[in-house]
Design an enzyme around this catalytic site. Structure first.
Site, PDB file in Angstrom:
ATOM      1  N   LEU A 254      -3.742 -39.163   7.804  1.00 19.58           N
ATOM      2  CA  LEU A 254      -2.451 -38.939   7.239  1.00 19.58           C
ATOM      3  C   LEU A 254      -1.551 -38.004   7.562  1.00 19.58           C
ATOM      4  O   LEU A 254      -0.587 -37.705   7.119  1.00 19.58           O
ATOM      5  CB  LEU A 254      -2.912 -38.335   5.844  1.00 19.58           C
ATOM      6  CG  LEU A 254      -3.713 -39.576   4.950  1.00 19.58           C
ATOM      7  CD1 LEU A 254      -3.963 -38.942   3.506  1.00 19.58           C
ATOM      8  CD2 LEU A 254      -2.923 -40.836   4.607  1.00 19.58           C
TER       9      LEU A 254
ATOM     10  N   CYS B 238      -9.492 -22.810   9.532  1.00 20.45           N
ATOM     11  CA  CYS B 238      -8.626 -23.834   8.209  1.00 20.45           C
ATOM     12  C   CYS B 238      -9.355 -23.577   7.133  1.00 20.45           C
ATOM     13  O   CYS B 238      -8.778 -23.804   6.199  1.00 20.45           O
ATOM     14  CB  CYS B 238      -8.340 -25.142   8.904  1.00 20.45           C
ATOM     15  SG  CYS B 238      -7.512 -25.478  10.507  1.00 20.45           S
TER      16      CYS B 238
ATOM     17  N   HIS C  36       0.007 -26.019  13.058  1.00 20.68           N
ATOM     18  CA  HIS C  36      -0.146 -24.845  12.273  1.00 20.68           C
ATOM     19  C   HIS C  36      -0.257 -23.674  13.481  1.00 20.68           C
ATOM     20  O   HIS C  36      -0.902 -23.963  14.671  1.00 20.68           O
ATOM     21  CB  HIS C  36      -1.033 -24.601  11.258  1.00 20.68           C
ATOM     22  CG  HIS C  36      -0.877 -25.463  10.345  1.00 20.68           C
ATOM     23  ND1 HIS C  36      -1.997 -26.137   9.604  1.00 20.68           N
ATOM     24  CD2 HIS C  36      -0.097 -25.699   9.263  1.00 20.68           C
ATOM     25  CE1 HIS C  36      -1.598 -26.868   8.603  1.00 20.68           C
ATOM     26  NE2 HIS C  36      -0.340 -26.612   8.412  1.00 20.68           N
TER      27      HIS C  36
ATOM     28  N   SER D  68      -6.551 -35.904  13.258  1.00 23.02           N
ATOM     29  CA  SER D  68      -6.616 -36.986  12.005  1.00 23.02           C
ATOM     30  C   SER D  68      -6.041 -38.203  12.970  1.00 23.02           C
ATOM     31  O   SER D  68      -6.786 -39.297  12.276  1.00 23.02           O
ATOM     32  CB  SER D  68      -5.533 -36.322  11.138  1.00 23.02           C
ATOM     33  OG  SER D  68      -4.873 -37.288  10.560  1.00 23.02           O
TER      34      SER D  68
ATOM     35  N   GLU E 151       3.316 -23.725   4.640  1.00 24.55           N
ATOM     36  CA  GLU E 151       2.147 -24.071   4.773  1.00 24.55           C
ATOM     37  C   GLU E 151       0.998 -22.890   4.629  1.00 24.55           C
ATOM     38  O   GLU E 151      -0.147 -23.102   5.154  1.00 24.55           O
ATOM     39  CB  GLU E 151       1.932 -24.886   6.070  1.00 24.55           C
ATOM     40  CG  GLU E 151       2.916 -25.964   6.109  1.00 24.55           C
ATOM     41  CD  GLU E 151       2.264 -27.434   5.724  1.00 24.55           C
ATOM     42  OE1 GLU E 151       0.964 -27.420   6.282  1.00 24.55           O
ATOM     43  OE2 GLU E 151       2.846 -28.270   5.346  1.00 24.55           O
TER      44      GLU E 151
HETATM   45  O1  SUG Z   1      -2.769 -30.309   7.327  1.00 20.93           O
HETATM   46  N1  SUG Z   1      -5.592 -32.571   7.966  1.00 20.93           N
HETATM   47  C1  SUG Z   1      -4.849 -30.998   7.956  1.00 20.93           C
HETATM   48  C2  SUG Z   1      -5.799 -30.127   8.861  1.00 20.93           C
HETATM   49  C3  SUG Z   1      -5.446 -28.860   7.942  1.00 20.93           C
HETATM   50  C4  SUG Z   1      -5.750 -27.601   8.916  1.00 20.93           C
HETATM   51  N2  SUG Z   1      -5.486 -26.351   8.566  1.00 20.93           N
HETATM   52  C5  SUG Z   1      -5.028 -25.397   9.284  1.00 20.93           C
HETATM   53  N3  SUG Z   1      -4.732 -25.279  10.770  1.00 20.93           N
HETATM   54  N4  SUG Z   1      -4.969 -24.190   8.837  1.00 20.93           N
HETATM   55  C6  SUG Z   1      -3.638 -31.080   7.947  1.00 20.93           C
HETATM   56  O2  SUG Z   1      -2.999 -31.723   8.951  1.00 20.93           O
HETATM   57  C7  SUG Z   1      -5.984 -34.684   7.538  1.00 20.93           C
HETATM   58  C8  SUG Z   1      -5.982 -35.577   6.687  1.00 20.93           C
HETATM   59  C9  SUG Z   1      -6.316 -37.192   6.787  1.00 20.93           C
HETATM   60  O3  SUG Z   1      -5.673 -37.595   7.952  1.00 20.93           O
HETATM   61  O4  SUG Z   1      -6.696 -37.819   5.976  1.00 20.93           O
HETATM   62  C10 SUG Z   1      -5.440 -33.363   7.302  1.00 20.93           C
HETATM   63  O5  SUG Z   1      -4.447 -33.289   6.255  1.00 20.93           O
END
Ligand code: SUG
Length: 413
Positions: free
Chosen positions: A20, A344, A227, A27, A161
């Site tokens: 997503l 994270c 991020h 991801s 974020e």
């Molecule tokens: O927002 N992954 C999160 C990962 C967040 C990592 N957080 C930090 N860097 N602090 C994002 O991209 C993947 C969800 C999916 O593909 O189903 C996701 O939302």
């Protein structure tokens, strides 16, 4: 007494790989894979246990109600009728990445001496844009004491974020700090998720006395650093970052040195670790922590140990006489496959533990109980085509209810 507590997001029973997050390479790469929610949550709990054993303060944030039917209803649909994409958005377990829950400004940094937390709106990604209500409800409970101030998110259209784009530098945790708000302007093909207007609003809401606003480099975002915490991490007087993390590093470093002369900037050169290696290995998405005996440890994902160039650089780092004395690999592969490393998964809060609602704090016995509960109730795996299965939705709901009642947090239903 003020100390840092890491509040980890417990990985929820709906953890899955739906691909997503545009700009999050892991991801995208793992989209369509079969996830293992039970193993994922157990990996997270073992990381929390290991940190407790190091003598660090450890807390917990809980998975949100999924599928998020309230959100689907607002969109004029429900989980049975929603198309596959909306359904996946409503089922995401993304609240596990607690570094995106809020931006935290501890008491020594703020005008009124309270510890301020502003919940992140996460509005750039649909699956994350509906997290804030569940987060706000939890933070209002966990930090209800008058030494805290919890703020609702900054309104649209300014994307925020949370702590993933925020660093705090100080002599020690309990001393006044300089808060660095890192924002994005452009990201090549990918969105810049943290807007400067949001960063400035959060700094105002949190009543931060000494704030710096620093642009992330476009090349870092374009390489997959969606991020800042994918290319930099700070702890007390140490900033550990990639050479290409910031748009104008010279002026940022100069501002830091002027404010905190003892700042120690450990910059990893691109010639040793490329941006691509940094992002593949998540070297910087590490927990940089101060151990009770004074030295610092870097808690890295095992992927960083598996990358030869990264591991060679880390060995040189500890062989030198710098502040980082220990490297500790942890296995959070299930979360990593969605682009979420050790950093994270946690929200850092410098506060007095006695002021935190104890239901959100952990000791080893409680981790044991949670591990048992997860083993009993979390699905073993979720294949992509299972997301439309009503039995799965029911199992996910039941698993969360079991957790809420075990923690006496039914109020969050
Ligand atoms: O927002 N992954 C999160 C990962 C967040 C990592 N957080 C930090 N860097 N602090 C994002 O991209 C993947 C969800 C999916 O593909 O189903 C996701 O939302």
């Amino acid at each position: 007494m003020l100390a840092e507590i890491n509040f980890d997001g417990l990985i929820g029973p709906s953890h899955n790989y739906a691909g997503l997050s545009l700009g999050n390479l892991a991801s995208a790469k793992n989209a369509g894979g079969v996830s293992a929610p039970r193993a994922a949550a157990l990996q997270g709990l073992e990381k929390m246990r290991a940190n407790l054993k190091l003598g660090l303060g450890q807390g917990l944030l809980l998975p949100h109600d999924r599928p998020n039917s309230v959100w689907l209803n607002q969109l004029g649909t429900d989980i049975a009728k929603a198309d596959a994409r909306l359904r996946a958005n409503a089922l995401s377990a993304s609240a596990m990445w607690a570094a995106n829950a809020a931006t935290v400004s501890p008491g020594p940094d703020t005008q009124d001496g309270r510890c301020h937390l502003t919940v992140a709106n996460l509005l750039t990604m649909p699956h994350r844009s509906h997290e804030w209500k569940g987060t706000l409800a939890q933070l209002n409970l966990a930090f209800a004491h008058s030494s805290f101030a919890v703020h609702a998110p900054v309104p649209a259209p300014f994307g925020d974020e949370g702590a993933a784009n925020h660093m705090r530098l100080c002599a020690q945790h309990g001393a006044p700090g300089i808060e660095v708000f890192v924002y994005g302007v452009a990201g090549g093909p990918f969105p810049a998720r943290q807007h400067v207007e949001a960063s400035r609003a959060v700094a105002r809401l949190n009543e931060v006395r000494d704030a710096l606003f620093v642009a992330q480099s476009e090349e870092a975002i374009a390489a997959g650093a969606f991020h800042n915490d994918v290319v930099a991490v700070a702890n007390e007087h140490v900033l550990f970052c990639h050479e290409q993390a910031f748009a104008d590093k010279e002026s940022f470093y100069a501002d830091l040195k002027e404010r905190l002369p003892q700042v120690d900037i450990i910059e990893v050169p691109a010639a040793r670790v490329s941006l691509a290696d940094a992002i593949q290995s998540y070297l910087f998405n590490a927990q940089l922590v101060t151990l009770p005996d004074g030295g610092m440890a870097l808690i890295i994902p095992t992927e960083a140990k598996d990358n030869l160039r990264v591991w060679a650089w880390l060995n040189d780092l500890v062989a030198g006489n710098g502040p980082i004395r220990q490297i500790i690999p942890v296995d959070v592969r299930q979360s990593m496959a969605n682009g979420g490393g050790p950093a994270c998964l946690r929200l850092r809060v410098v506060c007095d533990a006695a002021h935190v609602d104890p239901r959100f704090l952990l000791d080893e016995a409680k981790i044991d109980r949670l591990a048992q509960l997860v083993s009993l109730h979390w699905p073993e795996e979720i294949a992509p085509d299972a997301l439309d299965n009503p039995n799965l939705w029911a199992d996910i709901g039941a698993a969360r209810h079991a957790l809420l009642s075990a923690l006496q947090l039914e109020v969050l239903v």
